[in-house]
Motif scaffolding. Structure first.
Motif, PDB file in Angstrom:
ATOM      1  N   ARG A  25       0.826  -1.202   0.000  1.00  0.00           N
ATOM      2  CA  ARG A  25       0.000   0.000   0.000  1.00  0.00           C
ATOM      3  C   ARG A  25       0.865   1.260   0.000  1.00  0.00           C
ATOM      4  NH1 ARG A  25      -4.590   1.781   4.532  1.00  0.00           N
ATOM      5  NH2 ARG A  25      -5.336   3.640   3.385  1.00  0.00           N
ATOM      6  N   THR A  26       1.927   1.246   0.784  1.00  0.00           N
ATOM      7  CA  THR A  26       2.807   2.415   0.831  1.00  0.00           C
ATOM      8  C   THR A  26       3.549   2.597  -0.481  1.00  0.00           C
ATOM      9  OG1 THR A  26       3.058   2.299   3.229  1.00  0.00           O
ATOM     10  CG2 THR A  26       4.802   3.418   2.012  1.00  0.00           C
ATOM     11  N   ALA A  56      14.833  -0.546  -4.172  1.00  0.00           N
ATOM     12  CA  ALA A  56      14.145  -1.546  -4.984  1.00  0.00           C
ATOM     13  C   ALA A  56      12.632  -1.457  -4.804  1.00  0.00           C
ATOM     14  CB  ALA A  56      14.644  -2.942  -4.608  1.00  0.00           C
ATOM     15  N   ALA A  57      12.199  -1.209  -3.576  1.00  0.00           N
ATOM     16  CA  ALA A  57      10.761  -1.153  -3.296  1.00  0.00           C
ATOM     17  C   ALA A  57      10.092   0.031  -3.977  1.00  0.00           C
ATOM     18  CB  ALA A  57      10.521  -1.107  -1.791  1.00  0.00           C
ATOM     19  N   VAL A  58      10.821   1.121  -4.180  1.00  0.00           N
ATOM     20  CA  VAL A  58      10.254   2.301  -4.849  1.00  0.00           C
ATOM     21  C   VAL A  58      10.698   2.369  -6.316  1.00  0.00           C
ATOM     22  CG1 VAL A  58      10.056   3.578  -2.701  1.00  0.00           C
ATOM     23  CG2 VAL A  58      12.116   3.856  -4.073  1.00  0.00           C
ATOM     24  N   GLY A 254      -0.101   4.556   7.975  1.00  0.00           N
ATOM     25  CA  GLY A 254      -0.584   5.920   8.193  1.00  0.00           C
ATOM     26  C   GLY A 254      -0.131   6.905   7.146  1.00  0.00           C
ATOM     27  N   VAL A 255       1.113   6.783   6.679  1.00  0.00           N
ATOM     28  CA  VAL A 255       1.603   7.692   5.634  1.00  0.00           C
ATOM     29  C   VAL A 255       0.824   7.472   4.344  1.00  0.00           C
ATOM     30  CG1 VAL A 255       3.592   8.308   4.198  1.00  0.00           C
ATOM     31  CG2 VAL A 255       3.898   7.899   6.652  1.00  0.00           C
ATOM     32  N   ALA A 256       0.645   6.231   3.967  1.00  0.00           N
ATOM     33  CA  ALA A 256      -0.096   5.926   2.740  1.00  0.00           C
ATOM     34  C   ALA A 256      -1.517   6.463   2.800  1.00  0.00           C
ATOM     35  CB  ALA A 256      -0.110   4.418   2.508  1.00  0.00           C
ATOM     36  N   GLU A 257      -2.146   6.345   3.958  1.00  0.00           N
ATOM     37  CA  GLU A 257      -3.522   6.832   4.110  1.00  0.00           C
ATOM     38  C   GLU A 257      -3.620   8.322   3.782  1.00  0.00           C
ATOM     39  OE1 GLU A 257      -6.367   7.765   7.896  1.00  0.00           O
ATOM     40  OE2 GLU A 257      -5.407   5.800   7.862  1.00  0.00           O
ATOM     41  N   ILE A 258      -2.684   9.112   4.287  1.00  0.00           N
ATOM     42  CA  ILE A 258      -2.706  10.556   4.018  1.00  0.00           C
ATOM     43  C   ILE A 258      -2.386  10.855   2.564  1.00  0.00           C
ATOM     44  CG2 ILE A 258      -1.682  12.785   4.610  1.00  0.00           C
ATOM     45  CD1 ILE A 258      -3.510  11.483   6.773  1.00  0.00           C
ATOM     46  N   LEU A 259      -1.421  10.150   1.996  1.00  0.00           N
ATOM     47  CA  LEU A 259      -1.065  10.392   0.590  1.00  0.00           C
ATOM     48  C   LEU A 259      -2.229  10.055  -0.335  1.00  0.00           C
ATOM     49  CD1 LEU A 259       2.635   9.130   0.489  1.00  0.00           C
ATOM     50  CD2 LEU A 259       1.783  11.476   0.738  1.00  0.00           C
ATOM     51  N   GLU A 260      -2.965   9.018  -0.019  1.00  0.00           N
ATOM     52  CA  GLU A 260      -4.145   8.678  -0.824  1.00  0.00           C
ATOM     53  C   GLU A 260      -5.176   9.799  -0.748  1.00  0.00           C
ATOM     54  OE1 GLU A 260      -3.570   3.917   0.084  1.00  0.00           O
ATOM     55  OE2 GLU A 260      -5.184   5.039   1.061  1.00  0.00           O
TER      56      GLU A 260
END
Length: 268
Positions: A25-26, A56-58, A254-260
């Motif tokens: 998700r992130t 690698a993840a990004v 939590g970071v992903a939630e705000i970015l979405e």
């Protein structure tokens, strides 16, 4: 403030899960930022040698500010593009003062291309897992370094931070981020905020156009500088008191939630 032009996020304890991974998700939220034309900057206390799995993840996109602002690291080329180092004469004076006033400290240093440590300095788990031991040496002050670390086995981290600031805060910039009584020192005036501000200025981005995420005291300069600041729910109490907003914990994305929310995306 509309959608930020720059997203700056700490990694460990903030954007990463507690096991050190980037959740699906992130990773998707990071991609959402870049698809919107915004700049994503990973701002971390980590040295570059700990960045390979993150890169690698990004998908090797963007830049990372490493070692609390001392090093700017190109995630695509996996190389350092800018450095702010502590001079050997400053290192020598700092180590000498701390040894005299704080018995029980052991030291290590982060260089641009590796690290060295005294024999009593306990390795971080990431280096132990990777089988990296660093050079054991009694002479840590002869070469410019990105970060000087001082570890105490018994002291409270916040108390040690206060002591180090009193003793050598005019020579280096001390902070802490690990939960251990381990103080991380950068060149004087070098912080996550100073490096991020310089990077943003080079792209004609103002602080008001930046959103930042963090969890520990080494994030405070960046969080105070950014136009909008978030702490994850698991953050240090000092960080929770300093930010504009609080989001869900790192293990709850939590970071992903705000970015979405900011960039109009959803994760399925």
């Amino acid at each position: 403030m509309g959608s930020p032009r720059l997203v700056a996020t700490d990694l460990d304890g903030t954007a990463l899960r507690s096991d050190g991974t980037v959740s699906a998700r992130t990773a998707a939220a990071f991609a959402l930022v870049e698809r919107a034309g915004a700049t994503l900057v990973l701002v971390t206390g980590r040295p570059p040698r700990w960045m390979r799995p993150i890169a690698a993840a990004v998908r090797h996109r963007g830049l990372a500010i490493c070692a609390n602002g001392a090093l700017v690291y190109d995630l695509h080329a996996e190389q350092i593009v800018k450095s702010h180092l502590i001079d050997p004469d400053v290192l020598q004076e700092v180590v000498s003062r701390l040894r005299e006033k704080v018995p029980g400290l052991t030291f290590s240093v982060e260089y641009e291309g590796g690290f060295a440590r005294e024999s009593g300095f306990l390795l971080d788990s990431l280096d132990r897992v990777a089988g990296l031991n660093g050079a054991e040496t009694d002479t840590l002050t002869t070469t410019p370094c990105a970060k000087l670390l001082a570890l105490h086995q018994d002291m409270n981290p916040d108390a040690l931070q206060e002591t180090v600031c009193e003793l050598v805060g005019h020579l280096v910039t001390p902070t802490h981020s690990s939960g251990r009584a381990m103080i991380e020192m950068s060149a004087h005036g070098v912080t996550k905020a100073s490096a991020l501000a310089a990077l943003a200025e080079g792209r004609a981005i103002t602080a008001a156009e930046v959103v930042a995420f963090g969890d520990m005291p080494n994030d405070l300069p960046m969080l105070r500088w950014a136009g909008r600041s978030y702490a994850v729910a698991n953050a240090h109490t000092e960080v929770l008191a300093a930010v504009d907003h609080v989001t869900a914990a790192n293990d709850d994305d939590g970071v992903a939630e705000i970015l979405e929310n900011l960039y109009g995306g959803t994760y399925r």
